[in-house]
Design a protein around this motif. Structure first.
Motif, PDB file in Angstrom:
ATOM      1  N   ARG A 117       5.922 -18.076   7.846  1.00 24.91           N
ATOM      2  CA  ARG A 117       4.785 -17.191   7.566  1.00 24.91           C
ATOM      3  C   ARG A 117       5.250 -15.753   7.351  1.00 24.91           C
ATOM      4  O   ARG A 117       6.103 -15.255   8.085  1.00 24.91           O
ATOM      5  CB  ARG A 117       3.801 -17.215   8.730  1.00 24.91           C
ATOM      6  CG  ARG A 117       2.727 -16.132   8.621  1.00 24.91           C
ATOM      7  CD  ARG A 117       1.667 -16.243   9.679  1.00 24.91           C
ATOM      8  NE  ARG A 117       2.206 -16.293  11.019  1.00 24.91           N
ATOM      9  CZ  ARG A 117       1.468 -16.530  12.110  1.00 24.91           C
ATOM     10  NH1 ARG A 117       0.172 -16.753  11.984  1.00 24.91           N
ATOM     11  NH2 ARG A 117       2.015 -16.556  13.301  1.00 24.91           N
ATOM     12  N   HIS A 118       4.664 -15.090   6.354  1.00 25.64           N
ATOM     13  CA  HIS A 118       4.820 -13.646   6.190  1.00 25.64           C
ATOM     14  C   HIS A 118       3.447 -13.033   6.020  1.00 25.64           C
ATOM     15  O   HIS A 118       2.670 -13.465   5.185  1.00 25.64           O
ATOM     16  CB  HIS A 118       5.711 -13.312   4.994  1.00 25.64           C
ATOM     17  CG  HIS A 118       7.140 -13.130   5.386  1.00 25.64           C
ATOM     18  ND1 HIS A 118       7.755 -11.910   5.463  1.00 25.64           N
ATOM     19  CD2 HIS A 118       8.047 -14.037   5.780  1.00 25.64           C
ATOM     20  CE1 HIS A 118       8.996 -12.071   5.881  1.00 25.64           C
ATOM     21  NE2 HIS A 118       9.202 -13.349   6.074  1.00 25.64           N
ATOM     22  N   GLU A 119       3.167 -12.016   6.834  1.00 25.04           N
ATOM     23  CA  GLU A 119       1.838 -11.404   6.811  1.00 25.04           C
ATOM     24  C   GLU A 119       1.852 -10.117   5.995  1.00 25.04           C
ATOM     25  O   GLU A 119       2.884  -9.463   5.855  1.00 25.04           O
ATOM     26  CB  GLU A 119       1.368 -11.142   8.240  1.00 25.04           C
ATOM     27  CG  GLU A 119       1.226 -12.427   9.036  1.00 25.04           C
ATOM     28  CD  GLU A 119       0.504 -12.216  10.356  1.00 25.04           C
ATOM     29  OE1 GLU A 119      -0.669 -11.808  10.328  1.00 25.04           O
ATOM     30  OE2 GLU A 119       1.126 -12.444  11.409  1.00 25.04           O
ATOM     31  N   ILE A 120       0.672  -9.752   5.516  1.00 25.83           N
ATOM     32  CA  ILE A 120       0.556  -8.624   4.591  1.00 25.83           C
ATOM     33  C   ILE A 120      -0.865  -8.081   4.715  1.00 25.83           C
ATOM     34  O   ILE A 120      -1.767  -8.806   5.160  1.00 25.83           O
ATOM     35  CB  ILE A 120       0.915  -9.112   3.158  1.00 25.83           C
ATOM     36  CG1 ILE A 120       0.865  -8.005   2.116  1.00 25.83           C
ATOM     37  CG2 ILE A 120       0.105 -10.305   2.722  1.00 25.83           C
ATOM     38  CD1 ILE A 120       1.550  -8.374   0.786  1.00 25.83           C
ATOM     39  N   LEU A 121      -1.076  -6.835   4.352  1.00 22.11           N
ATOM     40  CA  LEU A 121      -2.432  -6.266   4.452  1.00 22.11           C
ATOM     41  C   LEU A 121      -2.678  -5.269   3.331  1.00 22.11           C
ATOM     42  O   LEU A 121      -1.759  -4.866   2.612  1.00 22.11           O
ATOM     43  CB  LEU A 121      -2.641  -5.597   5.817  1.00 22.11           C
ATOM     44  CG  LEU A 121      -1.746  -4.443   6.259  1.00 22.11           C
ATOM     45  CD1 LEU A 121      -1.974  -3.165   5.483  1.00 22.11           C
ATOM     46  CD2 LEU A 121      -1.964  -4.158   7.740  1.00 22.11           C
ATOM     47  N   VAL A 122      -3.938  -4.871   3.231  1.00 18.19           N
ATOM     48  CA  VAL A 122      -4.316  -3.870   2.238  1.00 18.19           C
ATOM     49  C   VAL A 122      -5.280  -2.883   2.907  1.00 18.19           C
ATOM     50  O   VAL A 122      -6.100  -3.273   3.743  1.00 18.19           O
ATOM     51  CB  VAL A 122      -4.925  -4.539   0.986  1.00 18.19           C
ATOM     52  CG1 VAL A 122      -6.185  -5.311   1.307  1.00 18.19           C
ATOM     53  CG2 VAL A 122      -5.202  -3.539  -0.101  1.00 18.19           C
ATOM     54  N   THR A 123      -5.137  -1.603   2.542  1.00 20.37           N
ATOM     55  CA  THR A 123      -6.020  -0.574   3.113  1.00 20.37           C
ATOM     56  C   THR A 123      -7.107  -0.197   2.123  1.00 20.37           C
ATOM     57  O   THR A 123      -7.111  -0.653   0.978  1.00 20.37           O
ATOM     58  CB  THR A 123      -5.236   0.706   3.437  1.00 20.37           C
ATOM     59  OG1 THR A 123      -4.857   1.329   2.191  1.00 20.37           O
ATOM     60  CG2 THR A 123      -4.006   0.417   4.278  1.00 20.37           C
ATOM     61  N   GLU A 124      -7.971   0.689   2.570  1.00 17.91           N
ATOM     62  CA  GLU A 124      -8.941   1.286   1.650  1.00 17.91           C
ATOM     63  C   GLU A 124      -8.172   2.064   0.567  1.00 17.91           C
ATOM     64  O   GLU A 124      -7.035   2.482   0.795  1.00 17.91           O
ATOM     65  CB  GLU A 124      -9.862   2.223   2.429  1.00 17.91           C
ATOM     66  CG  GLU A 124      -9.117   3.370   3.094  1.00 17.91           C
ATOM     67  CD  GLU A 124     -10.003   4.177   4.016  1.00 17.91           C
ATOM     68  OE1 GLU A 124     -11.166   4.382   3.687  1.00 17.91           O
ATOM     69  OE2 GLU A 124      -9.525   4.595   5.094  1.00 17.91           O
ATOM     70  N   PRO A 125      -8.791   2.256  -0.613  1.00 17.13           N
ATOM     71  CA  PRO A 125      -8.079   2.970  -1.687  1.00 17.13           C
ATOM     72  C   PRO A 125      -7.998   4.479  -1.411  1.00 17.13           C
ATOM     73  O   PRO A 125      -8.903   5.058  -0.823  1.00 17.13           O
ATOM     74  CB  PRO A 125      -8.930   2.692  -2.923  1.00 17.13           C
ATOM     75  CG  PRO A 125     -10.231   2.180  -2.439  1.00 17.13           C
ATOM     76  CD  PRO A 125     -10.074   1.703  -1.033  1.00 17.13           C
ATOM     77  N   LEU A 126      -6.885   5.073  -1.828  1.00 18.80           N
ATOM     78  CA  LEU A 126      -6.656   6.512  -1.674  1.00 18.80           C
ATOM     79  C   LEU A 126      -6.340   7.099  -3.036  1.00 18.80           C
ATOM     80  O   LEU A 126      -5.936   6.364  -3.940  1.00 18.80           O
ATOM     81  CB  LEU A 126      -5.445   6.761  -0.769  1.00 18.80           C
ATOM     82  CG  LEU A 126      -5.407   6.025   0.560  1.00 18.80           C
ATOM     83  CD1 LEU A 126      -4.038   6.193   1.201  1.00 18.80           C
ATOM     84  CD2 LEU A 126      -6.497   6.582   1.469  1.00 18.80           C
ATOM     85  N   GLU A 127      -6.454   8.411  -3.142  1.00 17.26           N
ATOM     86  CA  GLU A 127      -6.005   9.048  -4.372  1.00 17.26           C
ATOM     87  C   GLU A 127      -4.518   8.741  -4.567  1.00 17.26           C
ATOM     88  O   GLU A 127      -3.782   8.672  -3.569  1.00 17.26           O
ATOM     89  CB  GLU A 127      -6.171  10.558  -4.225  1.00 17.26           C
ATOM     90  CG  GLU A 127      -6.796  11.184  -5.434  1.00 17.26           C
ATOM     91  CD  GLU A 127      -7.149  12.621  -5.169  1.00 17.26           C
ATOM     92  OE1 GLU A 127      -6.216  13.452  -5.220  1.00 17.26           O
ATOM     93  OE2 GLU A 127      -8.328  12.886  -4.892  1.00 17.26           O
ATOM     94  N   SER A 128      -4.106   8.575  -5.785  1.00 15.02           N
ATOM     95  CA  SER A 128      -2.713   8.204  -6.027  1.00 15.02           C
ATOM     96  C   SER A 128      -1.763   9.289  -5.505  1.00 15.02           C
ATOM     97  O   SER A 128      -1.896  10.452  -5.858  1.00 15.02           O
ATOM     98  CB  SER A 128      -2.532   8.008  -7.536  1.00 15.02           C
ATOM     99  OG  SER A 128      -1.187   7.810  -7.807  1.00 15.02           O
TER     100      SER A 128
END
Ligand SMILES: Cc1cc2nc3c(=O)[nH]c(=O)nc-3n(C[C@H](O)[C@H](O)[C@H](O)COP(=O)(O)OP(=O)(O)OC[C@H]3O[C@@H](n4cnc5c(N)ncnc54)[C@H](O)[C@@H]3O)c2cc1C
Length: 495
Positions: free
Chosen positions: A338-349
């Motif tokens: 298993r490899h875990e991963i996540l995503v955050t809310e979007p930010l200005e580039s």
């Protein structure tokens, strides 16, 4: 086309749902991925029921309108709060929040129609490997191809990865393959008509110890000899690339400005549609359950939708490849992790490169939508097909990323998920013939870098299968090497 909003966070209309259904995205997981509904700040809480209902009313089979897999955390949480948790107090990696379909259950959809009775080439696995190969075979005039995929197209690791494409490798072979893949990524939209959102912001590898710094130096030297633009940087130099970096623990860094990040899903759609346009059959929700062999030659593959006679069967089932091989009495040494991963809310580039700390195995980049996407290996993870999401990962990742970029502390995590690395004893793939079974070909074992290798590897596999020459990787990475005690080690692995 209806402009009624189906998902307010991501601005998805009922017209978008209809367009996805018309393109053949016939189950809720695929429609989610194609339209983006349910991937925003509310995590699908306000739109999922309505969309599932809409899909049911508009002609999709009942199973296809089931809810998609819920993704933790329950509500968006700031990285700083998660970083304050003590990962050790959370214990070793456990099962975590389970996935409804445990990847290969797939209650979502029963396919209609029947399989062809025979084909020249059957491919098990509709991940990036199987689909890229199907497309490249078709391009070489071998269009009698059937891809058999147990779930929807992005179900396996190919739909769950970080999208990193880097030429910074240790071995000459991997540098060559990655270079070719990067060139193919650049031309993908032109050739296949799908935007894969390639952003070449570079890869910045950080070393927090002298030992890792020496490894970076050695591989940078090799890469430069082969013409890559990789350079070694001091901690201060790394800060010039990422000004928000806390460089106090950085001993040295390696930076290559040409490396980049892609959005993985459109690759699968592009290859699948490109192959289908040329005559290949892409059969989703079709599980391979048996393999028929006689006289040392492969004769047919058996699925939960019937038997398919074939001249050649390619095992491109990723982490499940040993299970498929076992159906033919063949033992592969790959293990799933298993490899875990996540995503955050979007930010200005703001973040140019993908950043990775080789010492602890964290990596993160900023997507074209502005989100931070990142994962981290866990050496305590046992082998297995577990893909549940854990609080332990959230705590470890958050602490490591906030240490690197303290400015991200207040940024909220929206979703986490996991997939399986398909790990071989030497971190190199298994390609080509199977000793003892004529017509059974292997294409697996790509650890954590199969996405970026697939475009190049599929071309070389297809060339060989179409009689256009045999690249040395078919010998270097064959299954027979393990019995001969010849390992092809690659140790520039993240995670
Ligand atoms: C969290 C994570 C991050 C990663 N990050 C990166 C990255 O940044 N860059 C990179 O290059 N790589 C990355 N990888 C690795 C990469 O995703 C894989 O190497 C690659 O996607 C493997 O592709 P595949 O086609 O071999 O396998 P998969 O995509 O797993 O496809 C195999 C398919 O076979 C199907 N299947 C299995 N059994 C059967 C059966 N019996 N019958 C029919 N079908 C079956 C499965 O449903 C699955 O869809 C990452 C992986 C993970 C998990």
């Amino acid at each position: 086309m209806s402009k009624r909003i189906a998902c307010a966070c991501e601005d998805v209309t009922e017209g978008d749902l209809a367009a996805a259904a018309a393109l053949g995205f016939g189950d809720v997981e695929s429609v989610k991925r194609y339209t983006g509904f349910g991937t925003g700040f509310c995590q699908g809480k306000s739109c999922l029921a309505g969309v599932a209902d809409w899909l049911g009313v508009h002609g999709l089979p009942r199973e296809a309108a089931a809810p998609f897999t819920p993704r933790p955390p329950l509500a968006p949480v700031a990285l700083r709060e998660l970083a304050a948790l003590d990962p050790d107090s959370l214990g070793p990696p456990g099962p975590g929040v389970p996935e409804e379909d445990a990847i290969l259950g797939f209650p979502h959809r029963r396919p209609e129609g029947s399989l062809p009775e025979r084909c020249a080439v059957a491919i098990v696995g509709g991940g990036i490997m199987g689909l890229a190969l199907a497309y490249d075979l078709c391009r070489r005039g071998m269009t009698d191809v059937v891809v058999l995929e147990a779930g929807y197209l992005c179900a396996g690791a190919s739909g769950r990865n970080g999208g990193g494409v880097r030429t910074q490798w240790n071995t000459e072979t991997n540098i060559r393959l990655a270079r070719r893949s990067l060139a193919l990524c650049r031309g993908f939209a032109r050739e296949l008509g799908v935007n894969v959102w390639l952003r070449q912001g570079g890869y910045l590898f950080l070393a927090q110890s002298d030992a890792v710094a020496r490894r970076l130096e050695a591989s940078t030297e090799r890469q430069r000899r082969l013409g890559l633009a990789t350079t070694m940087l001091t901690a201060g130099g790394a800060r010039e690339v990422v000004p928000q970096l806390d460089d106090r623990r950085v001993v040295a860094a390696a930076f290559n400005p040409d490396d980049g990040v892609v959005f993985p899903w459109p690759f699968l759609w592009g290859y699948a549609a490109g192959a289908a346009r040329r005559g290949a059959h892409i059969e989703t929700f079709t599980r391979v359950t048996g393999v028929e062999i006689s006289g040392g030659r492969l004769r047919a593959v058996v699925t939960d939708r019937g038997r398919l006679a074939c001249d050649v069967l390619v095992n491109a089932a990723g982490a499940w490849s040993p299970r498929v091989a076992a159906l033919a009495g063949v033992k592969l040494p790959n293990l799933p992790y298993r490899h875990e991963i996540l995503v955050t809310e979007p930010l200005e580039s703001f973040l140019g490169p993908l950043v990775s700390v080789l010492d602890d195995g964290i990596y993160f980049s900023q997507s074209m939508r502005g989100e931070i996407v990142g994962g981290m290996g866990d050496r305590a993870e046992p082998p297995g097909f577990e893909v549940g999401s854990t609080l332990r990962f959230l705590a470890r990742f958050s602490r490591a990323i906030v240490d690197c970029l303290p400015v991200l502390g207040g940024v909220k995590v929206l979703r986490q998920w996991a997939g399986c690395y398909d790990v071989t004893p030497d971190n190199s793939p298994i390609l080509g013939e199977t000793p003892g079974v004529t017509g059974f070909l292997q294409m697996s074992g790509f650890v954590g870098h199969g996405f970026m290798m697939a475009p190049a590897v599929a071309e070389l596999m297809a060339d060989w299968m179409a009689g256009r020459g045999r690249d040395e990787i078919l010998d270097r990475f064959n299954l027979g090497r393990f019995a001969q005690g010849r390992l092809e080690r690659e140790d520039f692995i993240i995670g």
